[in-house]
Design an enzyme around this catalytic site. Structure first.
Site, PDB file in Angstrom:
ATOM      1  N   CYS A   9       1.172  -1.148  -0.143  1.00 21.44           N
ATOM      2  CA  CYS A   9       0.246   0.110  -0.150  1.00 21.44           C
ATOM      3  C   CYS A   9       0.796   1.354   0.117  1.00 21.44           C
ATOM      4  O   CYS A   9       1.331   0.944   1.040  1.00 21.44           O
ATOM      5  CB  CYS A   9      -0.887  -0.330   1.183  1.00 21.44           C
ATOM      6  SG  CYS A   9      -2.205   1.226   1.062  1.00 21.44           S
ATOM      7  N   CYS A  18      -2.274  -0.184   9.188  1.00 20.96           N
ATOM      8  CA  CYS A  18      -1.507  -2.038   8.760  1.00 20.96           C
ATOM      9  C   CYS A  18      -0.617  -2.356   9.325  1.00 20.96           C
ATOM     10  O   CYS A  18       0.409  -1.434   8.993  1.00 20.96           O
ATOM     11  CB  CYS A  18      -1.701  -2.650   7.202  1.00 20.96           C
ATOM     12  SG  CYS A  18      -3.064  -2.416   6.516  1.00 20.96           S
ATOM     13  N   CYS A  92      -8.584   1.598   0.183  1.00 20.12           N
ATOM     14  CA  CYS A  92      -7.107   0.957   0.664  1.00 20.12           C
ATOM     15  C   CYS A  92      -7.717  -0.702   0.676  1.00 20.12           C
ATOM     16  O   CYS A  92      -8.720  -1.132   0.390  1.00 20.12           O
ATOM     17  CB  CYS A  92      -8.071   1.494   2.214  1.00 20.12           C
ATOM     18  SG  CYS A  92      -7.717   0.588   3.779  1.00 20.12           S
ATOM     19  N   TYR A 245     -21.776  -8.436  27.370  1.00 14.68           N
ATOM     20  CA  TYR A 245     -21.745  -7.190  26.794  1.00 14.68           C
ATOM     21  C   TYR A 245     -21.962  -7.863  25.003  1.00 14.68           C
ATOM     22  O   TYR A 245     -21.257  -8.103  23.900  1.00 14.68           O
ATOM     23  CB  TYR A 245     -20.300  -7.348  26.104  1.00 14.68           C
ATOM     24  CG  TYR A 245     -19.353  -7.189  27.700  1.00 14.68           C
ATOM     25  CD1 TYR A 245     -18.906  -5.782  28.329  1.00 14.68           C
ATOM     26  CD2 TYR A 245     -19.695  -8.288  28.323  1.00 14.68           C
ATOM     27  CE1 TYR A 245     -18.303  -5.373  29.552  1.00 14.68           C
ATOM     28  CE2 TYR A 245     -18.345  -8.024  30.045  1.00 14.68           C
ATOM     29  CZ  TYR A 245     -18.163  -6.632  30.603  1.00 14.68           C
ATOM     30  OH  TYR A 245     -17.709  -6.918  30.904  1.00 14.68           O
ATOM     31  N   ASP A 314     -18.358 -11.027  25.608  1.00 14.53           N
ATOM     32  CA  ASP A 314     -17.209 -10.110  24.614  1.00 14.53           C
ATOM     33  C   ASP A 314     -17.127  -9.488  25.181  1.00 14.53           C
ATOM     34  O   ASP A 314     -17.443  -8.045  24.598  1.00 14.53           O
ATOM     35  CB  ASP A 314     -18.377 -10.684  23.366  1.00 14.53           C
ATOM     36  CG  ASP A 314     -17.392  -9.773  22.213  1.00 14.53           C
ATOM     37  OD1 ASP A 314     -16.286 -10.274  22.303  1.00 14.53           O
ATOM     38  OD2 ASP A 314     -18.329  -9.877  21.281  1.00 14.53           O
ATOM     39  N   CYS A 341     -11.632  -9.392  22.571  1.00 15.47           N
ATOM     40  CA  CYS A 341     -10.246  -8.799  20.655  1.00 15.47           C
ATOM     41  C   CYS A 341      -9.122  -8.018  21.443  1.00 15.47           C
ATOM     42  O   CYS A 341      -8.306  -7.576  20.958  1.00 15.47           O
ATOM     43  CB  CYS A 341     -10.861  -8.063  20.279  1.00 15.47           C
ATOM     44  SG  CYS A 341     -11.894  -6.025  21.391  1.00 15.47           S
TER      45      CYS A 341
END
Ligand code: SAH
Length: 385
Positions: A9, A18, A92, A245, A314, A341
């Site tokens: 990119c 990224c 992108c 959540y 979560d 995450c």
């Protein structure tokens, strides 16, 4: 995996979005596996990461900040990492391509409609950000124009001009953000075209998604994530389940197909409204949703000595709260499926839960190709006491 053939990119250095630019996808997966092993490996065996079939253009939510260059030219893109300088982005590798095209069209239209972009320094101008959300399964598209005031000149003609180029847009919403803040979205949403939300389908359930409700950004991998979570949970029709959540109720809704009863808890009011509507939409009468802090809600359940068999949790990147974890240890569900995450806060929280629970499975899933973030499902089984 064709990732090596794609040219790197051109914006990679300036954008910084990224972490794994230029790295073959297979190696990215190995890096993430390594990270999960480092943080969670001492608690159990880490299964091979579930990679994406394609690592490109997966982001169904695209966000652009609007600004002006010194010469007056309008630009749109993202903030350069750690600054408030805008890096222009027209395309992108990880964002939905249609969403990127829509943002470019909006930028072009601003001039002919004489719409001024917001200037942070002077607190002047109208348009601050644009968010585009696309639904992979239905093709519906939502455009959210984040504005400083709800007065958008010639809004009907603007929508008409936008839809003339992109007829696939199904709803346009004004989101009013009057404050001088770095928060992108304000609280008030005013639909100026369509229903004000989009609909998507995941794991055979239909969901409506409002502008400020959380929704996973990678649809294909989300299905994989939820299916894996269900396989690990091995629910049966006697189970009473909590989906903590819960966002718009996605995990709970999939669980409710098997379980006896599901209770979802979520802080964001708009998401809870979506969740309640989603239960009706899927004809489910064994699921309900509560708006509030998950920790406080679970404390209440523990005080009332309620019986719970399985808890899905979560939480956001900051992880869960002490109140939540303590209440879990009192409620003693047979199983906890912890989806996270952020393996760092997950590792921290697991230390508390390990007191009474055995780590049965650790399953990383790649929800964010090219980004350093990694999602991990951990199955905890109560030690028989
Ligand atoms: N399980 C959902 C959402 C996960 S994202 C899904 O898969 O789509 C985490 C969610 O937690 C967000 O919707 C956020 O609004 C919510 N949240 C954040 N803090 C919370 C809290 N203290 N109590 C309850 N929900 C919270």
């Amino acid at each position: 995996m064709p990732s090596e053939k794609i040219p790197p990119c051109p914006l990679a250095k300036k954008c910084g979005g990224c972490d794994y630019q230029g790295m073959p996808y297979e190696r990215q997966l190995l890096e993430k596996e390594k990270l999960v092993k480092k943080l969670l490996g001492s608690m159990g065996e880490v299964r091979p990461i579930l990679g994406a079939d394609t690592p490109y253009h997966y982001r169904n939510k695209v966000h652009a900040v609007f600004s002006r260059k010194r010469n007056g030219e309008i630009i749109s893109g993202i903030y350069q990492e750690g600054t408030h300088r805008v890096v222009p982005v027209d395309a992108c590798q990880i964002e939905n391509e249609k969403a990127d095209e829509i943002i470019v069209t909006i930028r072009r239209l601003l001039k002919s409609f004489r719409i001024r972009v917001y200037d942070e320094d002077t607190d002047f101008g109208l348009l601050r950000h644009v968010m585009v959300r696309t639904a992979a399964a239905t093709g519906q598209i939502m455009v959210v124009l984040v504005v400083r005031t709800p007065i958008f000149p010639s809004k009907n003609n603007f929508v008409k001009a936008l839809r003339a180029v992109h007829p696939e847009i199904t709803t346009v919403v004004l989101n009013v953000n009057e404050r001088r803040t770095s928060m992108v979205l304000g609280e008030r949403n005013i639909p100026i075209y369509g229903k004000g939300y989009i609909e998507d389908v995941l794991c055979g359930c239909s969901f409506r998604i409002s502008p400020t409700s959380f929704y996973q950004v990678n649809a294909a991998q989300t299905e994989r994530l939820y299916k894996t979570a269900m396989t690990l949970a091995r629910l049966n029709k006697r189970d009473r389940v909590v989906d903590a959540y819960c966002g718009i109720g996605t995990i709970g809704m999939v669980a409710a197909k098997t379980a006896r009863e599901v209770i979802g808890v979520e802080l964001n009011k708009e998401a809870v409204r979506d969740a309640a509507q989603n239960a009706v939409r899927n004809h489910m009468d064994n699921i309900r949703f509560v708006q509030g802090d998950a920790g406080m809600f679970l404390e209440g359940m523990a005080d009332r000595e309620e019986q719970v068999d399985v808890v899905f949790m979560d939480p956001p990147r900051s992880g869960s709260s002490e109140a939540f974890l303590k209440s879990l240890l009192i409620l003693k569900p047979k199983k906890i499926v912890y989806i996270s995450c952020n393996p760092e806060t997950q590792a921290r929280d697991l230390k508390t839960l390990k007191k009474d629970y055995r780590v049965e499975a650790i399953q990383p899933v790649d929800m964010f190709p090219f980004c350093g973030h990694v999602e991990t499902i951990v199955l905890l089984q109560r030690e028989t006491l």
